[in-house]
Design an enzyme around this catalytic site. Sequence first.
Site, short mmCIF file in Angstrom:
data_model
loop_
_atom_site.label_atom_id
_atom_site.label_comp_id
_atom_site.label_asym_id
_atom_site.label_seq_id
_atom_site.Cartn_x
_atom_site.Cartn_y
_atom_site.Cartn_z
CD GLU A 134 -2.11 -2.17 0.77
OE1 GLU A 134 -1.52 -2.85 1.63
OE2 GLU A 134 -2.57 -2.64 -0.27
CG ASP A 172 -5.60 -4.11 -1.61
OD1 ASP A 172 -4.50 -4.67 -1.73
OD2 ASP A 172 -6.17 -3.94 -0.52
O1 PQQ Z 1 -0.04 -5.39 0.05
C1 PQQ Z 1 0.59 -5.68 1.07
O2 PQQ Z 1 1.83 -5.73 1.12
C2 PQQ Z 1 -0.21 -5.99 2.27
C3 PQQ Z 1 0.35 -6.37 3.48
C4 PQQ Z 1 -0.48 -6.67 4.58
C5 PQQ Z 1 0.22 -7.09 5.83
O3 PQQ Z 1 1.43 -7.33 5.75
O4 PQQ Z 1 -0.34 -7.19 6.91
C6 PQQ Z 1 -1.91 -6.55 4.40
C7 PQQ Z 1 -2.36 -6.15 3.12
N1 PQQ Z 1 -1.53 -5.89 2.11
C8 PQQ Z 1 -3.77 -6.03 2.82
O5 PQQ Z 1 -4.12 -5.68 1.68
C9 PQQ Z 1 -4.73 -6.30 3.81
O6 PQQ Z 1 -5.95 -6.23 3.57
C10 PQQ Z 1 -4.27 -6.66 5.11
C11 PQQ Z 1 -4.97 -6.94 6.28
C12 PQQ Z 1 -4.03 -7.21 7.21
C13 PQQ Z 1 -4.22 -7.52 8.62
O7 PQQ Z 1 -3.25 -8.01 9.22
O8 PQQ Z 1 -5.32 -7.29 9.14
N2 PQQ Z 1 -2.79 -7.12 6.67
C14 PQQ Z 1 -2.90 -6.79 5.38
CA CA Z 2 -2.47 -4.96 0.10
#
Ligand code: PQQ
Ligand code: CA
Length: 688
Positions: A184, A307
């Site tokens: 992100e 996403d």
């Molecule tokens: O695109 C990324 O690198 C990335 C990393 C992570 C993460 O490492 O927790 C999440 C997401 N995206 C993501 O899109 C997402 O919805 C998400 C939810 C969570 C969480 O732990 O609740 N991590 C992440």
């Molecule tokens: Ca993500």
Amino acid sequence: PQATPSPTPAGVDDHRIRANQASGKEWLSYNFDYDETRYSPLRQIDTGNVGRLGLAWSYDLGSERGVEATPIVADGVMYVTGPWSVVHAIDARTGARLWVYDPKVPPEFGAWACCDVVNRGVAVYKGKVFVGTLHGYLVALEAASGKELWRVDTNIDRTRYKHTITGAPRVFRDKVVIGHGGAELAAVGYVSAYHVDDGRMLWRWFSVPQRVEPPFYDPSQERAAATWDPKGAWREVGGGGTIWDAMVYDHELNRLYVGTGNGNPWNREVRSPSGGDNLYLSSVVALDADTGRYLWHFQEVPGDTWDYTATQHLILAELKLASGKRKVLLHAPKNGFFYVIDRQDGKLISAKPYVEVNWATGYDESGRPIEVEDARARQKPWETRPSAYGAHNWHPMSFNPNTGLVYIPAQGVPLAIEHDPQWRARTHLPGRPMSNLDWNLGYVLNTIPPQAKPFGHLLAWDPVAQKEVWRQEYLSPWNGGTMTTAGGLVFQGTADGRFIAYDAKTGASLWQVEVGSGVIAGPATYEIDGTQYVTVAVGWGGVYGLAARATERLSQGRVYTFKLDGKAPLPPVREYAQLRRTTLASGLPYRAEDVGPGAQLYVSNCLFCHGVPALDRGGNLPNLAYSDPQILSELPKLVRGGAWRARGMPDFAERLSDADVERIAAFILNMADIVAQTQAENAADQEP
Ligand SMILES: O=C(O)c1cc(C(=O)O)c2c(n1)C(=O)C(=O)c1cc(C(=O)O)[nH]c1-2
Ligand SMILES: [Ca+2]
């Protein structure tokens, strides 16, 4: 072969992990076994007696943020992580603390994490415990003592990329593998393998091209480069494709399958203006486990723009299909389709929506999605179904070979996207979500109010027939991961703070207990001296839980462990109102002309952590419309003085002026007034 306890604590090896798949006495890796089924053959606790479950012990993690780890249990010791990558070793029979390891993640990295300062757990192997830290290190600890043995830096360049580790490492054949998150903000996806002895790097595979012209370091990079706009903005922010959760080792074929993440920035129009599939975003990729060499990929979402990460939990199974017995991968990623993929060659066997989907109508013969014309939001805003929160996020699912069903924590969180023609890489643009904290979406969000309603349910899915068999509706999205057993049970924690056992075949609810806080992590089970235990780590948070909640309780992070006829008293719980103010800060002075610009600045600085003022009600971080009025009146001094630095909130001194923060405060106060007034009017209407 029977696994025998080793003289070395956590003296786990490949053989023992495989033997344990049949005995189920221990829980040796994040998703239990190499197939990552989260199916335990234990059957002491079953549909007939599960009502007798009681607490064996509980353990305080001493944490306040999201807890996403599945406990690992080896040689009678439980290894579990809390927020900020802290590792706890606990006596799995009594709950007594053995040691705690804190990697001391600098609090600045709190704002590098898109989605809370979470960690999904450790790997154990040959006397060592491995943990990935939020600031990007892979650390090996001595299992017996928690002493640090070695650490390696997995981030290739902190000046360019905001890589964080939230996922659990995997181990096989003397290698420990880990990826990272960050797509992100600014990130380039890769997975690295290190030797378990000393952390020397053995191989690394990049999911997006490092270069756009020769020399390419391998053929998979050359092929990928042709699918990206050579001049695209992805070169400035990395392109994404982060491998932040799913990795599964296939010991029969000696391969590692990984799920890759979304594009960075999200919007393909700005990321790769000439279009293209943007390999290997949103894909399942097979790599040679010894060398990291690319073998095949299946791209679920060509040219991702929503996403739609493919990082969600992957399960290996053998299914009897019309075409015969097939070795397959089961996948229910964010995008709402359930995939059955042939794991020998990566060919799609079937894909069917498991929730309402509006970006594609299905998959064609060649395995490509048939996209809906307007879904890319090029000309006008588009309500994404599923949204970026995913129809299923990282919360692990499970597969029970006896019922043939997959148990999916399914959900919907409404969101609308609109193309942002003004977007520029790493640039603060008020109104652009979190852009002052280096988020790069290329979209403006919710410029039309989404029509969909949020939902959450537990879905029992038949992967052969590709259809729903039963479901249990919940109050809220963002419920916990699942675990299933030979006792015919499915266990799941919920956003509203319950831990529940269901009949795996029928979905009947058989037992439940209140655990003092929303549950997001997946449970585990193990057996010691003839007693089966069921355990779950509790602690509300993660990306949805930062700003929203579904229970009026918010206890600190805790491990709850149950057994038949357990008699330990449930630990005290705390009411949300004991920890946070719950009255709106309304009726306070602010300058009307500050409200509009304050709203824009709020979106670009505060939104994803604190939610919409007064409309959201606060999650594990406070909603600012419920702040102490004193705090709001002094906001510039606090926000620009690093008042909450130790809790992971950045010091905004360099990013915002005093006048900016006053504008933000005006917006918060205005929202508090609007909502307080509406509440008063509604209350008056209800009077007889
Ligand atoms: O695109 C990324 O690198 C990335 C990393 C992570 C993460 O490492 O927790 C999440 C997401 N995206 C993501 O899109 C997402 O919805 C998400 C939810 C969570 C969480 O732990 O609740 N991590 C992440
Ligand atoms: Ca993500």
